[in-house]
Scaffold this motif. Structure first.
Motif, PDB file in Angstrom:
ATOM      1  N   LYS A  48       0.821  -1.139   0.016  1.00 32.38           N
ATOM      2  CA  LYS A  48       0.251   0.102  -0.073  1.00 32.38           C
ATOM      3  C   LYS A  48       0.815   1.173  -0.034  1.00 32.38           C
ATOM      4  O   LYS A  48       1.743   1.304   0.727  1.00 32.38           O
ATOM      5  N   TRP A  49       0.699   2.178  -1.027  1.00 31.46           N
ATOM      6  CA  TRP A  49       1.193   3.326  -0.939  1.00 31.46           C
ATOM      7  C   TRP A  49       0.373   4.552  -0.448  1.00 31.46           C
ATOM      8  O   TRP A  49      -0.935   4.773  -0.907  1.00 31.46           O
ATOM      9  N   ILE A  58      -3.029   6.230  -2.203  1.00 32.42           N
ATOM     10  CA  ILE A  58      -2.865   6.682  -3.557  1.00 32.42           C
ATOM     11  C   ILE A  58      -2.538   5.327  -4.586  1.00 32.42           C
ATOM     12  O   ILE A  58      -2.742   5.306  -5.616  1.00 32.42           O
ATOM     13  N   ALA A  59      -2.011   4.034  -4.068  1.00 34.05           N
ATOM     14  CA  ALA A  59      -2.062   2.849  -4.698  1.00 34.05           C
ATOM     15  C   ALA A  59      -1.766   1.859  -4.085  1.00 34.05           C
ATOM     16  O   ALA A  59      -1.718   1.660  -2.601  1.00 34.05           O
ATOM     17  N   GLN A  60      -2.193   0.581  -4.552  1.00 36.15           N
ATOM     18  CA  GLN A  60      -2.322  -0.700  -3.786  1.00 36.15           C
ATOM     19  C   GLN A  60      -1.900  -1.768  -4.833  1.00 36.15           C
ATOM     20  O   GLN A  60      -2.335  -1.934  -5.893  1.00 36.15           O
ATOM     21  N   ILE A  61      -1.216  -2.798  -4.302  1.00 34.19           N
ATOM     22  CA  ILE A  61      -0.805  -4.093  -4.903  1.00 34.19           C
ATOM     23  C   ILE A  61      -1.163  -5.262  -4.101  1.00 34.19           C
ATOM     24  O   ILE A  61      -1.080  -5.248  -2.868  1.00 34.19           O
ATOM     25  N   ASN A  62      -2.085  -6.364  -4.719  1.00 36.03           N
ATOM     26  CA  ASN A  62      -2.474  -7.468  -4.071  1.00 36.03           C
ATOM     27  C   ASN A  62      -2.043  -8.646  -5.158  1.00 36.03           C
ATOM     28  O   ASN A  62      -2.925  -8.735  -5.892  1.00 36.03           O
ATOM     29  N   LYS A  63      -0.837  -8.935  -5.108  1.00 41.52           N
ATOM     30  CA  LYS A  63      -0.582 -10.010  -6.162  1.00 41.52           C
ATOM     31  C   LYS A  63      -1.276 -11.165  -6.144  1.00 41.52           C
ATOM     32  O   LYS A  63      -1.956 -11.447  -7.169  1.00 41.52           O
ATOM     33  N   GLU A  64      -1.787 -11.749  -5.259  1.00 40.45           N
ATOM     34  CA  GLU A  64      -2.482 -13.033  -5.214  1.00 40.45           C
ATOM     35  C   GLU A  64      -4.030 -12.836  -5.813  1.00 40.45           C
ATOM     36  O   GLU A  64      -4.408 -13.608  -6.381  1.00 40.45           O
ATOM     37  N   GLU A  69      -3.167  -1.548  -8.460  1.00 44.94           N
ATOM     38  CA  GLU A  69      -4.354  -0.266  -8.772  1.00 44.94           C
ATOM     39  C   GLU A  69      -3.761   1.156  -8.374  1.00 44.94           C
ATOM     40  O   GLU A  69      -3.086   1.196  -7.351  1.00 44.94           O
ATOM     41  N   THR A  70      -4.010   2.259  -9.213  1.00 48.98           N
ATOM     42  CA  THR A  70      -3.708   3.582  -8.545  1.00 48.98           C
ATOM     43  C   THR A  70      -5.185   4.215  -8.299  1.00 48.98           C
ATOM     44  O   THR A  70      -5.949   4.130  -9.023  1.00 48.98           O
ATOM     45  N   TYR A  71      -5.240   5.240  -7.352  1.00 48.91           N
ATOM     46  CA  TYR A  71      -6.372   5.823  -7.032  1.00 48.91           C
ATOM     47  C   TYR A  71      -6.252   7.248  -7.492  1.00 48.91           C
ATOM     48  O   TYR A  71      -5.430   8.155  -7.046  1.00 48.91           O
ATOM     49  N   LEU A  83       0.159   8.369 -11.859  1.00 46.90           N
ATOM     50  CA  LEU A  83       0.883   7.525 -10.945  1.00 46.90           C
ATOM     51  C   LEU A  83       1.170   6.101 -11.769  1.00 46.90           C
ATOM     52  O   LEU A  83       0.151   5.629 -12.268  1.00 46.90           O
ATOM     53  N   LYS A  84       2.391   5.505 -11.648  1.00 51.73           N
ATOM     54  CA  LYS A  84       2.735   4.356 -12.275  1.00 51.73           C
ATOM     55  C   LYS A  84       3.194   3.463 -11.488  1.00 51.73           C
ATOM     56  O   LYS A  84       4.040   3.631 -10.602  1.00 51.73           O
ATOM     57  N   LEU A  85       2.438   2.175 -11.163  1.00 52.68           N
ATOM     58  CA  LEU A  85       3.221   1.123 -10.571  1.00 52.68           C
ATOM     59  C   LEU A  85       4.003   0.251 -11.461  1.00 52.68           C
ATOM     60  O   LEU A  85       3.674  -0.346 -12.461  1.00 52.68           O
TER      61      LEU A  85
END
Length: 281
Positions: A48-49, A58-64, A69-71, A83-85
């Motif tokens: 989580k960012w 402002i951004a979140q990753i749940n690989k599983e 996603e960026t907000y 915003l780029k992840l």
């Protein structure tokens, strides 16, 4: 599989300096990348960012779950489409930065244990080119016969700047400097040199990322007053204009006073001619 899990835990342990805040600087309009400090996102990672205080996600990753996603709707859309992840490392890149992007960012990584890294981002505005002018107040007709006429008084200025240092250099040697941490302030720094000086002088404005330099042109700014004649000419012109304007104003006032006197006399004549006769029978 077991080896990968152990490696993952080791990576988190190595980079788990959660108390440190990393300072990051960027010029307005450029991109800046905030590193996650992990070589690869593993299947059980949740990242989580956040930005600011209070924290805004402002951004979140749940690989599983397949979430990267960026907000765009947070903070009135401040970060919309910027915003780029990185899907491999979880690092966050902010493109086309603006002054409002300055502030505190935080990444929280949950993968067996919870790790947090903090960043302090400063976005610097573009630097103006410093301007060198001659201080004409030191070059007047009264100073032509004095020793001050052998020197050249200069002023280097920059307007609407913040978080910068303005400096005078003689060759590569620093002569003087002034710094400001506030925003939108005008800076000026004086310098006095001899007319016959053969050294190289320059005025430099800089921030932690870039600098702008203006070199002193002796032929344009540091001719002796008697040779340039500009200040004497300017004084004469100002005197002539003042006299002309004063004369015009005086003439206008004289005409106005004369007109008032004539009208007053005419009015008194009219009033006298219409006054009742007290001696008539």
């Amino acid at each position: 599989m077991f080896f990968s899990f152990v490696l993952c835990c080791l990576c988190l342990s190595v980079y788990a300096d959660t108390d440190a805040v990393k300072s990051v600087s960027v010029m307005e309009g450029d991109s800046v990348s905030l590193e996650s400090n992990i070589p690869e996102i593993h299947q059980n990672y949740i990242i989580k960012w956040t930005f600011g205080h209070p924290e805004n996600r402002i951004a979140q990753i749940n690989k599983e779950a397949g979430i990267f996603e960026t907000y765009n709707d947070v903070l009135d859309g401040r970060f919309r489409d910027r915003l780029k992840l990185d899907h491999q490392t979880g690092s966050l890149t902010i493109t086309n930065t603006t002054g409002t992007d300055s502030g505190d960012y935080q990444i929280t990584i949950i993968g067996g244990k919870k790790i947090t890294y903090r960043f302090s981002v400063t976005v610097y505005a573009p630097l103006p080119v410093p301007i060198i002018i001659r201080d004409s107040s030191h070059c007047s007709s009264s100073s032509l016969s004095s020793s001050s006429s052998s020197s050249c008084s200069l002023l280097c200025s920059a307007v609407n700047v913040g978080h910068v240092t303005l400096s005078w250099y003689k060759g590569n040697s620093l002569l003087s400097s002034i710094s400001v941490s506030d925003l939108s302030i005008s800076l000026s720094l004086p310098l006095e040199v001899e007319h016959q000086d053969k050294n190289t002088y320059s005025c430099v404005i800089n921030n932690p990322i870039r600098n702008q330099t203006t070199h002193l042109d002796f032929s344009q700014l540091c001719q002796p007053c008697a040779i340039r004649g500009c200040d004497s000419a300017e004084a004469v012109i100002r005197l002539v204009v003042t006299v002309l304007v004063g004369s015009a104003a005086a003439a206008a006032v004289a005409v106005l006073v004369y007109d008032i006197r004539i009208r007053k006399a005419e009015l008194e004549t009219i009033q006298t001619s219409h006054r009742p006769c007290t001696h008539c029978s």
